[in-house]
Design a protein around this motif. Structure first.
Motif, short mmCIF file in Angstrom:
data_model
loop_
_atom_site.label_atom_id
_atom_site.label_comp_id
_atom_site.label_asym_id
_atom_site.label_seq_id
_atom_site.Cartn_x
_atom_site.Cartn_y
_atom_site.Cartn_z
N GLU A 16 0.83 -1.20 0.00
CA GLU A 16 0.00 0.00 0.00
C GLU A 16 0.87 1.26 0.00
O GLU A 16 0.62 2.20 -0.75
CB GLU A 16 -0.92 0.01 1.22
CG GLU A 16 -2.04 -1.01 1.18
CD GLU A 16 -3.16 -0.59 0.25
OE1 GLU A 16 -3.36 0.62 0.03
OE2 GLU A 16 -3.85 -1.49 -0.27
N VAL A 17 1.86 1.28 0.85
CA VAL A 17 2.71 2.46 0.98
C VAL A 17 3.51 2.69 -0.30
O VAL A 17 3.65 3.82 -0.78
CB VAL A 17 3.66 2.32 2.19
CG1 VAL A 17 4.59 3.51 2.26
CG2 VAL A 17 2.84 2.21 3.49
N GLU A 18 4.01 1.62 -0.88
CA GLU A 18 4.78 1.74 -2.12
C GLU A 18 3.92 2.34 -3.24
O GLU A 18 4.38 3.19 -4.00
CB GLU A 18 5.30 0.38 -2.54
CG GLU A 18 6.12 0.39 -3.82
CD GLU A 18 6.58 -0.99 -4.22
OE1 GLU A 18 7.06 -1.14 -5.37
OE2 GLU A 18 6.46 -1.93 -3.41
N ARG A 19 2.67 1.89 -3.31
CA ARG A 19 1.77 2.41 -4.34
C ARG A 19 1.51 3.90 -4.14
O ARG A 19 1.52 4.69 -5.08
CB ARG A 19 0.45 1.63 -4.33
CG ARG A 19 -0.54 2.05 -5.41
CD ARG A 19 -1.67 1.05 -5.50
NE ARG A 19 -2.35 0.89 -4.23
CZ ARG A 19 -3.37 1.64 -3.83
NH1 ARG A 19 -3.79 2.63 -4.60
NH2 ARG A 19 -3.95 1.45 -2.67
N LEU A 20 1.28 4.32 -2.87
CA LEU A 20 1.04 5.73 -2.59
C LEU A 20 2.26 6.58 -2.96
O LEU A 20 2.13 7.62 -3.61
CB LEU A 20 0.70 5.94 -1.12
CG LEU A 20 0.62 7.41 -0.69
CD1 LEU A 20 -0.54 8.11 -1.36
CD2 LEU A 20 0.54 7.54 0.82
N LEU A 21 3.43 6.14 -2.54
CA LEU A 21 4.64 6.93 -2.77
C LEU A 21 4.99 7.00 -4.25
O LEU A 21 5.66 7.94 -4.69
CB LEU A 21 5.79 6.37 -1.96
CG LEU A 21 5.63 6.47 -0.44
CD1 LEU A 21 6.82 5.87 0.28
CD2 LEU A 21 5.41 7.92 -0.01
N THR A 22 4.52 6.03 -5.03
CA THR A 22 4.69 6.12 -6.48
C THR A 22 3.79 7.20 -7.05
O THR A 22 4.20 7.96 -7.94
CB THR A 22 4.35 4.76 -7.14
OG1 THR A 22 5.25 3.77 -6.63
CG2 THR A 22 4.49 4.84 -8.65
N GLN A 24 2.45 9.73 -5.20
CA GLN A 24 2.67 11.01 -4.53
C GLN A 24 3.91 10.93 -3.65
O GLN A 24 3.82 10.80 -2.43
CB GLN A 24 1.43 11.39 -3.70
CG GLN A 24 1.43 12.83 -3.22
CD GLN A 24 0.14 13.16 -2.47
OE1 GLN A 24 -0.51 12.28 -1.93
NE2 GLN A 24 -0.24 14.42 -2.46
N PRO A 25 5.09 11.01 -4.24
CA PRO A 25 6.33 10.80 -3.47
C PRO A 25 6.60 11.85 -2.41
O PRO A 25 7.37 11.60 -1.48
CB PRO A 25 7.41 10.81 -4.55
CG PRO A 25 6.81 11.52 -5.71
CD PRO A 25 5.35 11.23 -5.68
N LEU A 99 -4.81 6.88 -0.86
CA LEU A 99 -4.73 7.58 -2.15
C LEU A 99 -4.50 9.07 -1.94
O LEU A 99 -4.76 9.62 -0.86
CB LEU A 99 -6.03 7.36 -2.93
CG LEU A 99 -6.27 5.93 -3.43
CD1 LEU A 99 -7.71 5.74 -3.84
CD2 LEU A 99 -5.32 5.60 -4.58
N PRO A 100 -4.02 9.78 -2.98
CA PRO A 100 -3.75 11.22 -2.86
C PRO A 100 -5.02 12.05 -2.68
O PRO A 100 -6.10 11.70 -3.17
CB PRO A 100 -3.07 11.56 -4.19
CG PRO A 100 -2.62 10.27 -4.77
CD PRO A 100 -3.59 9.24 -4.28
N VAL A 101 -4.87 13.15 -1.97
CA VAL A 101 -5.93 14.16 -1.83
C VAL A 101 -5.53 15.33 -2.72
O VAL A 101 -4.73 16.18 -2.33
CB VAL A 101 -6.08 14.60 -0.36
CG1 VAL A 101 -7.16 15.68 -0.23
CG2 VAL A 101 -6.42 13.40 0.52
N THR A 102 -6.09 15.40 -3.91
CA THR A 102 -5.61 16.36 -4.91
C THR A 102 -6.00 17.79 -4.60
O THR A 102 -5.37 18.72 -5.10
CB THR A 102 -6.15 15.99 -6.30
OG1 THR A 102 -7.58 16.06 -6.29
CG2 THR A 102 -5.71 14.59 -6.71
N TRP A 103 -7.03 17.98 -3.77
CA TRP A 103 -7.50 19.35 -3.51
C TRP A 103 -6.80 19.98 -2.30
O TRP A 103 -7.00 21.16 -2.02
CB TRP A 103 -9.01 19.36 -3.30
CG TRP A 103 -9.47 18.52 -2.14
CD1 TRP A 103 -9.58 18.89 -0.84
CD2 TRP A 103 -9.86 17.14 -2.20
NE1 TRP A 103 -10.02 17.85 -0.07
CE2 TRP A 103 -10.21 16.76 -0.88
CE3 TRP A 103 -9.97 16.20 -3.22
CZ2 TRP A 103 -10.66 15.47 -0.57
CZ3 TRP A 103 -10.41 14.92 -2.91
CH2 TRP A 103 -10.74 14.57 -1.61
N ALA A 104 -6.02 19.22 -1.56
CA ALA A 104 -5.33 19.77 -0.39
C ALA A 104 -4.23 20.74 -0.84
O ALA A 104 -3.62 20.57 -1.89
CB ALA A 104 -4.74 18.64 0.45
#
Length: 461
Positions: A16-22, A24-25, A99-104
């Motif tokens: 999970e963490v690897e996918r997120l950092l890919t 949104q590093p 997952l990323p929060v694009t509006w933050a």
């Protein structure tokens, strides 16, 4: 009532963490999201360095989070607060929800959480677990609900509650006069094209399947429809996170989004419509199997109608929401059903046989989507198990005529009383949850009963 697995689903945190950092590093903050009984998202922020605990060991939050009223205040009568020591439970991440929060404004991610007892047992008050319990009953019958939500909301101008603007104003207020027809207006959508473009981008980043977007009857009122999901839990997740997303994207565009069920007396309220079909072991639509499918659909409809008064406090879980149950608000007011008829409580849309489904139209847009879906599905299952037959379908205007189904109460107190007295609610949700929800709603009702309104001051002071 069926039980579910007593162990949370664990997956390797590294994946999970690897996918997120890919994706949104540079992430700085992870928002851990837990849905309370009212459908309000609560939780806490954490640095990404703590993410391994989210999926492996769990993150601690108080079990009493589910005993908070709509204002976030403790309701002692729920039995979840200091009298039990205000115990912690373990919260685990929902797989795939990191997952990323694009509006933050800062690099941020979010993850959905579920609450468990310290021994790993799903906590009874977590709405996600209540829905999971209902879905398990369907699995035992080799049935799978296919679900889609539709959500209505108003986009408002900023500045509400300032001296310059004492009342909320929709973005389209004052354009073209009150008589202007906005329903299905392409021009209204175009006026907010930047907002909706950002919304679609955010939805794509979070795998939320937005389908169509339409302009509704009120000024600045819109509806977003979601794609049907073969995973009913994911469909409820979609609805919850879409509300959060719309609010966040609106703020980035200098606006305010409201899912309040009836924010304006003179304009339609905001609803949450739920579309449901069922597939069998063969993967085909149960409701599309000729006469057999028609009987199953009729029984499912009959079950939703028979249980509707008992579940009304779940569909309309706010004091304000009962103001929406009025002709002209585009909300049903009677226990009715019909084909291709938007004035009824349960509609059968026009479709090909393989897409036969029901549309449940009672819930307010601010209701808890997990509990709304659990109540709809429980009603459907009740009707199918008992082989119930619905009353005659309503043709024409369901708001008119005494013979067109029982009238739904527009008083929160009466809806809560029906909920509290219901044996069906015990069967569908359990006695502990019935008590918890009843006490929360009684506490909220008491606040409204004790508050002197502005109209009383204007009239009698």
């Amino acid at each position: 009532m069926s039980t579910v697995s007593t162990s949370p689903q664990l997956i390797p945190a590294e994946r999970e963490v690897e996918r997120l950092l890919t994706l949104q590093p540079d992430v700085e903050t992870v928002e851990m999201l837990l849905t309370d009984t009212n459908g309000v998202i609560r939780g806490k922020w954490a640095p990404p360095s703590t993410l391994s605990k989210v999926f492996d060991g769990g993150v601690q939050l108080p079990l009493s989070l589910f005993g908070l009223d709509v204002w976030g205040r403790e309701v002692p009568e729920t039995g979840l607060h200091i009298e039990t020591g205000d115990r912690d439970g373990n919260c685990y991440g929902v797989p795939g929800s990191l997952l990323p929060v694009t509006w933050a404004r800062r690099p941020t991610a979010q993850v959905l959480m579920t609450m468990h007892e310290p021994d790993g047992t799903p906590f009874f008050a977590d709405p996600r677990h209540r829905l999971a319990s209902v879905l398990e009953r369907f699995r035992e019958k080799n049935l799978n609900p296919v679900v889609a939500f539709e959500l209505e909301f108003y986009l408002l101008r900023p500045g509400f509650e300032t001296e310059a603007q004492a009342s909320p104003l929709p973005v389209s207020h004052g354009r073209g006069g009150p008589e202007r027809q906005r329903m299905y207006s392409i021009a209204e959508l175009s006026s907010q094209e930047d907002f909706f473009a950002s919304l679609r981008e955010a939805a794509a980043a979070q795998n939320i399947p937005i389908d169509t977007i339409i302009s509704e009857a009120g000024p600045g009122q819109f509806e977003v429809n979601l794609v049907h999901r073969a995973d009913a839990m994911a469909a409820a997740d979609d609805a919850l996170l879409l509300r959060r997303m719309i609010g966040g994207v609106a703020r980035r565009h200098g606006l305010r989004a409201s899912f309040m069920a009836k924010p304006f007396q003179e304009w339609p309220g905001n609803g949450m419509h739920v579309h449901v079909s069922l597939t069998g072991a063969d993967g085909l639509n149960v409701f599309g199997r000729g006469e057999e499918g028609e009987r199953a659909l009729r029984s499912a409809i009959a079950g939703t109608l028979a249980t509707m008064p008992d579940c009304l406090a779940l569909f309309i879980n706010t004091f304000n929401g009962f103001r929406r149950l009025a002709p002209g608000s585009y909300a049903p007011t009677r226990v009715t059903w019909g084909s291709n008829n938007r004035s009824v409580a349960v509609r059968v849309p026009i479709s090909k046989p393989e897409a036969n489904r029901l549309e449940h139209r009672i819930a307010g847009a601010d209701a808890n989507p997990y509990l709304v879906l659990a109540a709809v599905l429980s009603g459907m299952l009740h009707g199918m198990e008992e082989k119930l037959d619905p009353p005659a379908a309503v043709e024409g205007n369901a708001y008119e005529g005494d013979g067109q189904g029982a009238e739904l109460t527009d008083y929160m107190e009466e809806a809560v009383e029906a909920f509290e007295a219901s044996s069906f609610i015990i069967h569908a949700f359990g006695a502990r949850f019935r008590h918890l929800f009843t006490e929360l709603k009684k506490a909220e009702q008491a606040v409204f009963d004790e508050r002197i309104s502005r109209l009383e001051h204007e009239t009698y002071l």
